[in-house]
Write an enzyme that holds these catalytic residues in place. Sequence first.
Site, mmCIF file in Angstrom:
data_model
loop_
_atom_site.group_PDB
_atom_site.id
_atom_site.type_symbol
_atom_site.label_atom_id
_atom_site.label_comp_id
_atom_site.label_asym_id
_atom_site.label_seq_id
_atom_site.Cartn_x
_atom_site.Cartn_y
_atom_site.Cartn_z
ATOM 1 N N LYS A 48 0.827 -1.197 0.000
ATOM 2 C CA LYS A 48 0.000 0.000 0.000
ATOM 3 C C LYS A 48 0.865 1.251 0.000
ATOM 4 O O LYS A 48 0.404 2.342 -0.284
ATOM 5 C CB LYS A 48 -0.873 0.040 1.274
ATOM 6 C CG LYS A 48 -1.805 -1.139 1.401
ATOM 7 C CD LYS A 48 -2.423 -1.165 2.813
ATOM 8 C CE LYS A 48 -3.193 -2.455 2.986
ATOM 9 N NZ LYS A 48 -3.394 -2.751 4.418
ATOM 10 N N GLY A 49 2.151 1.071 0.335
ATOM 11 C CA GLY A 49 3.017 2.224 0.574
ATOM 12 C C GLY A 49 3.154 3.187 -0.590
ATOM 13 O O GLY A 49 3.286 4.394 -0.395
ATOM 14 N N GLU A 104 7.392 2.092 -6.590
ATOM 15 C CA GLU A 104 7.594 1.651 -5.204
ATOM 16 C C GLU A 104 7.787 2.890 -4.313
ATOM 17 O O GLU A 104 8.199 3.956 -4.784
ATOM 18 C CB GLU A 104 8.825 0.723 -5.191
ATOM 19 C CG GLU A 104 9.250 0.176 -3.864
ATOM 20 C CD GLU A 104 8.218 -0.678 -3.137
ATOM 21 O OE1 GLU A 104 7.134 -0.154 -2.846
ATOM 22 O OE2 GLU A 104 8.528 -1.842 -2.789
ATOM 23 N N ASP A 108 15.060 -0.109 0.324
ATOM 24 C CA ASP A 108 15.847 -0.175 1.551
ATOM 25 C C ASP A 108 16.938 -1.229 1.316
ATOM 26 O O ASP A 108 17.962 -0.937 0.704
ATOM 27 C CB ASP A 108 14.865 -0.537 2.670
ATOM 28 C CG ASP A 108 15.465 -0.498 4.054
ATOM 29 O OD1 ASP A 108 16.409 0.265 4.276
ATOM 30 O OD2 ASP A 108 14.981 -1.229 4.936
ATOM 31 N N PHE A 158 13.897 5.528 9.954
ATOM 32 C CA PHE A 158 12.586 4.975 9.607
ATOM 33 C C PHE A 158 11.601 6.119 9.390
ATOM 34 O O PHE A 158 11.333 6.905 10.299
ATOM 35 C CB PHE A 158 12.085 4.014 10.684
ATOM 36 C CG PHE A 158 10.906 3.221 10.209
ATOM 37 C CD1 PHE A 158 11.091 2.112 9.390
ATOM 38 C CD2 PHE A 158 9.621 3.603 10.548
ATOM 39 C CE1 PHE A 158 10.002 1.387 8.908
ATOM 40 C CE2 PHE A 158 8.519 2.893 10.067
ATOM 41 C CZ PHE A 158 8.711 1.779 9.250
ATOM 42 N N ASP A 165 3.915 3.765 6.116
ATOM 43 C CA ASP A 165 3.271 3.530 7.407
ATOM 44 C C ASP A 165 4.234 3.060 8.480
ATOM 45 O O ASP A 165 5.352 2.629 8.199
ATOM 46 C CB ASP A 165 2.205 2.441 7.266
ATOM 47 C CG ASP A 165 2.835 1.035 7.143
ATOM 48 O OD1 ASP A 165 3.749 0.870 6.315
ATOM 49 O OD2 ASP A 165 2.430 0.138 7.897
HETATM 50 P P1 5GP Z 1 13.458 -3.701 1.075
HETATM 51 O O1 5GP Z 1 13.029 -5.019 0.535
HETATM 52 O O2 5GP Z 1 14.090 -2.804 0.040
HETATM 53 O O3 5GP Z 1 14.337 -3.872 2.278
HETATM 54 O O4 5GP Z 1 12.197 -3.029 1.689
HETATM 55 C C1 5GP Z 1 11.327 -2.236 0.986
HETATM 56 C C2 5GP Z 1 10.056 -2.065 1.774
HETATM 57 O O5 5GP Z 1 10.331 -1.918 3.162
HETATM 58 C C3 5GP Z 1 9.331 -0.816 1.365
HETATM 59 O O6 5GP Z 1 8.429 -1.040 0.324
HETATM 60 C C4 5GP Z 1 8.625 -0.416 2.647
HETATM 61 O O7 5GP Z 1 7.400 -1.081 2.738
HETATM 62 C C5 5GP Z 1 9.528 -0.933 3.751
HETATM 63 N N1 5GP Z 1 10.391 0.127 4.306
HETATM 64 C C6 5GP Z 1 11.738 0.239 4.204
HETATM 65 N N2 5GP Z 1 12.199 1.333 4.832
HETATM 66 C C7 5GP Z 1 11.107 1.937 5.350
HETATM 67 C C8 5GP Z 1 10.917 3.151 6.097
HETATM 68 O O8 5GP Z 1 11.835 3.925 6.435
HETATM 69 N N3 5GP Z 1 9.633 3.439 6.437
HETATM 70 C C9 5GP Z 1 8.578 2.660 6.098
HETATM 71 N N4 5GP Z 1 7.380 3.063 6.487
HETATM 72 N N5 5GP Z 1 8.719 1.517 5.388
HETATM 73 C C10 5GP Z 1 9.968 1.167 5.013
#
Ligand code: 5GP
Length: 186
Positions: A48-49, A104, A108, A158, A165
């Site tokens: 949903k982000g 997206e 992260d 974060f 969210d």
């Molecule tokens: P990755 O697989 O790249 O580690 O994670 C990506 C997902 O992690 C993003 O789509 C999001 O949902 C979540 N995420 C990563 N960092 C943050 C952050 O700082 N805040 C929030 N709310 N979600 C995050």
Amino acid sequence: MNNNAELYKDLDRILLTREEIRAKVQELGARITADYQGKKPVLVCILKGASVFFADLIREIELPLTLDFMAISSYGSATKTSGVVRILKDLDNDILDKDVIIVEDIVDSGITLSYLRKILVQRGARSLRIATLLDKPARRKVEDLHVDYMCFDIPDAFVVGYGLDYDQTYRNLPDIGVLSPKIYEK
Ligand code: 5GP
């Protein structure tokens, strides 16, 4: 600020204001418009982000395009990735021979997008690019992930707001802020 005072008080600071976000999203829409001339891309929103970013971005792209939606599991209510990626809702339409742009909210570790890219390429997309609002390059675990379009590089903190969210809350904040660690450490 708006009258979401209850939510804003949980932030340590505002990282990106709605005005800064709007300007970058407009810029990105113009770039995509220029890059996809003569094409009809499929914009894929990762729920949903990315929903708020997606809604703004598609209105800045001056091309015929179609939309699709995907939901995948990521953090749940914690703030660190598990490395496990699961499709909760798949695309409605076939992407064979389509020019796909994955939209997206944030990259992260890169695990989520690297997985998504693989499965969408396997389905025969003609081209596949990634557009993200935020990038945390310091936290990347996947080396070979190429992000084609990015609005902001952010530090390792974060963040919430503008679709992002914590425990399903804060998505409706128009600005992006650093969530106070005391919220998720309690
Ligand atoms: P990755 O697989 O790249 O580690 O994670 C990506 C997902 O992690 C993003 O789509 C999001 O949902 C979540 N995420 C990563 N960092 C943050 C952050 O700082 N805040 C929030 N709310 N979600 C995050």
